[in-house]
Design a protein around this motif. Sequence first.
Motif, PDB file in Angstrom:
ATOM      1  N   THR A 262       0.129   3.359   1.256  1.00 11.01           N
ATOM      2  CA  THR A 262       0.352   1.942   0.964  1.00 11.01           C
ATOM      3  C   THR A 262      -0.030   1.108   2.173  1.00 11.01           C
ATOM      4  N   PRO A 263      -0.927   0.114   2.014  1.00 10.15           N
ATOM      5  CA  PRO A 263      -1.331  -0.713   3.157  1.00 10.15           C
ATOM      6  C   PRO A 263      -0.151  -1.495   3.719  1.00 10.15           C
ATOM      7  N   VAL A 264      -0.022  -1.480   5.041  1.00 10.29           N
ATOM      8  CA  VAL A 264       1.034  -2.249   5.699  1.00 10.29           C
ATOM      9  C   VAL A 264       0.466  -2.789   7.004  1.00 10.29           C
ATOM     10  N   ALA A 265       0.768  -4.048   7.292  1.00  7.05           N
ATOM     11  CA  ALA A 265       0.272  -4.716   8.495  1.00  7.05           C
ATOM     12  C   ALA A 265       1.439  -5.053   9.407  1.00  7.05           C
ATOM     13  N   CYS A 266       1.312  -4.705  10.678  1.00  8.71           N
ATOM     14  CA  CYS A 266       2.324  -5.068  11.668  1.00  8.71           C
ATOM     15  C   CYS A 266       1.947  -6.434  12.235  1.00  8.71           C
ATOM     16  N   GLU A 267       2.379  -7.461  11.533  1.00  8.05           N
ATOM     17  CA  GLU A 267       2.024  -8.833  11.878  1.00  8.05           C
ATOM     18  C   GLU A 267       3.156  -9.769  11.488  1.00  8.05           C
ATOM     19  N   ALA A 268       3.233 -10.889  12.168  1.00  6.34           N
ATOM     20  CA  ALA A 268       4.171 -11.924  11.756  1.00  6.34           C
ATOM     21  C   ALA A 268       3.710 -12.515  10.435  1.00  6.34           C
TER      22      ALA A 268
END
Length: 199
Positions: free
Chosen positions: A84-90
């Motif tokens: 599952t795509p996940v981004a570590c971003e605000a």
Amino acid sequence: MPRDRSEGWNDIADQYLAARSSIGADLVRAWARENLPPSASVLDVGCGSGVPIAQVLIEDGFNVFGIDASPNLVAAFHARFPDTPVACEAAQESVFFRRSFGGAVSIGLIFLLGEDDQREVLRRIGDALEPGGRLLFSAPREICQWDDLLTCRPSRSLGEDAYVAHLQMLGLRVVGCLNDEGGNNYFDVVKNAVRVGPP
């Protein structure tokens, strides 16, 4: 010192993982089943570790994308849901907002942000939703402020009237409020076919 875009959650990620219950998961599952097409793309804004919200959406076959500003929680999400795509971003600046989604959820995030950031995140979610797309986000209906039990940082709700007015300006309509078994309020929002307010 650089600003902590996770609003303190990265420092207490282990406590959060131990404390997070399944409250709200059944409500989110029922909402998605009722309002989203099968296998729709759903953006989970403030996804944390993915449990339990992203988990129930993935189990039901939705195409989930996660955003969270905590490296520790994103690592836990990726370990549990490697496909599952996940981004570590605000949430205020995620690249996932360049995509379009049939649905979005933001459970336990909006009220952690300052007033301007709340409005900006809701704007970005609205822009990313397809016409007729749905958003479910949690926040108290009352205007209130309190200190989060885990981070000890202030949380705030702008109140139902302010959320409704801002969302209307963005071409979004609050079509209902839902309550989970813990008494938490969720705004159920739909995107209009045509935007009605200023950019």
